[in-house]
Design an enzyme around this catalytic site. Structure first.
Site, PDB file in Angstrom:
ATOM      1  N   HIS A   6     -18.738  48.278   5.832  1.00 10.58           N
ATOM      2  CA  HIS A   6     -19.018  49.381   6.751  1.00 10.58           C
ATOM      3  C   HIS A   6     -19.908  50.444   6.131  1.00 10.58           C
ATOM      4  CE1 HIS A   6     -15.352  51.742   5.199  1.00 10.58           C
ATOM      5  NE2 HIS A   6     -16.281  52.684   5.243  1.00 10.58           N
ATOM      6  N   GLU A  53     -18.415  53.470  10.611  1.00  9.22           N
ATOM      7  CA  GLU A  53     -17.309  54.433  10.571  1.00  9.22           C
ATOM      8  C   GLU A  53     -17.867  55.796  10.949  1.00  9.22           C
ATOM      9  OE1 GLU A  53     -15.088  56.927   7.129  1.00  9.22           O
ATOM     10  OE2 GLU A  53     -15.217  54.761   6.796  1.00  9.22           O
ATOM     11  N   HIS A  72     -21.584  56.665   2.673  1.00  9.06           N
ATOM     12  CA  HIS A  72     -21.370  55.644   1.651  1.00  9.06           C
ATOM     13  C   HIS A  72     -21.505  54.256   2.244  1.00  9.06           C
ATOM     14  CE1 HIS A  72     -17.239  56.065   3.350  1.00  9.06           C
ATOM     15  NE2 HIS A  72     -17.215  54.769   3.171  1.00  9.06           N
TER      16      HIS A  72
END
Length: 137
Positions: A6, A53, A72
């Protein structure tokens, strides 16, 4: 071996962002976790396991400066502690292993065991022990 799972974006308005990604990319909400100060919304498409996300910080009222917004990449591994030991022993910069739980009371649910690894350019990579995308261990 690790696999890409993700990428995270901080967004100001949950409903607006969920609608946008549903309408433009065909993503659907896989999981939503509401914490005291933030909400995590995981979205995925039908074609693969990669998730987006969306992080909504409850106290945020101003748009993010995209040049400094936190983000990230994440990879999933079978055993986060073993990977942490291996990477640390090899001299790679890693943060301590942490466990994230959701829900209060006597039976909080473990939603992830993780740590962060930093690449040579300073990009952070979350190394996460969990099951299939959207199916927390």
């Amino acid at each position: 071996m690790a696999r890409l799972i993700h990428s995270m974006l901080r967004v100001l308005e949950e409903e607006r962002s969920v609608r946008f990604y549903r309408e433009t990319l065909g993503l659907h909400v896989v999981e939503k976790l509401v914490f005291d100060s933030f909400t995590l919304v995981y979205m995925a498409g039908e074609g693969g396991p990669f998730e987006l996300e969306l992080t909504i910080n409850h106290d945020r009222t101003e748009p993010y400066d995209l040049g400094t917004a936190y983000g990230h990449l994440a990879v999933s591994v079978a055993d986060a502690r073993a990977e942490h030991e291996r990477l640390s022993a090899a001299g790679h910069p890693v943060t301590p292993v942490k466990t994230m739980t959701h829900g209060g009371g006597e039976n909080p649910r473990v939603v992830g065991v993780f740590f962060f690894l930093t690449d040579p350019d300073g990009y952070r990579i979350e190394v996460l022990e969990r099951g299939e995308p959207g199916r927390f261990a």
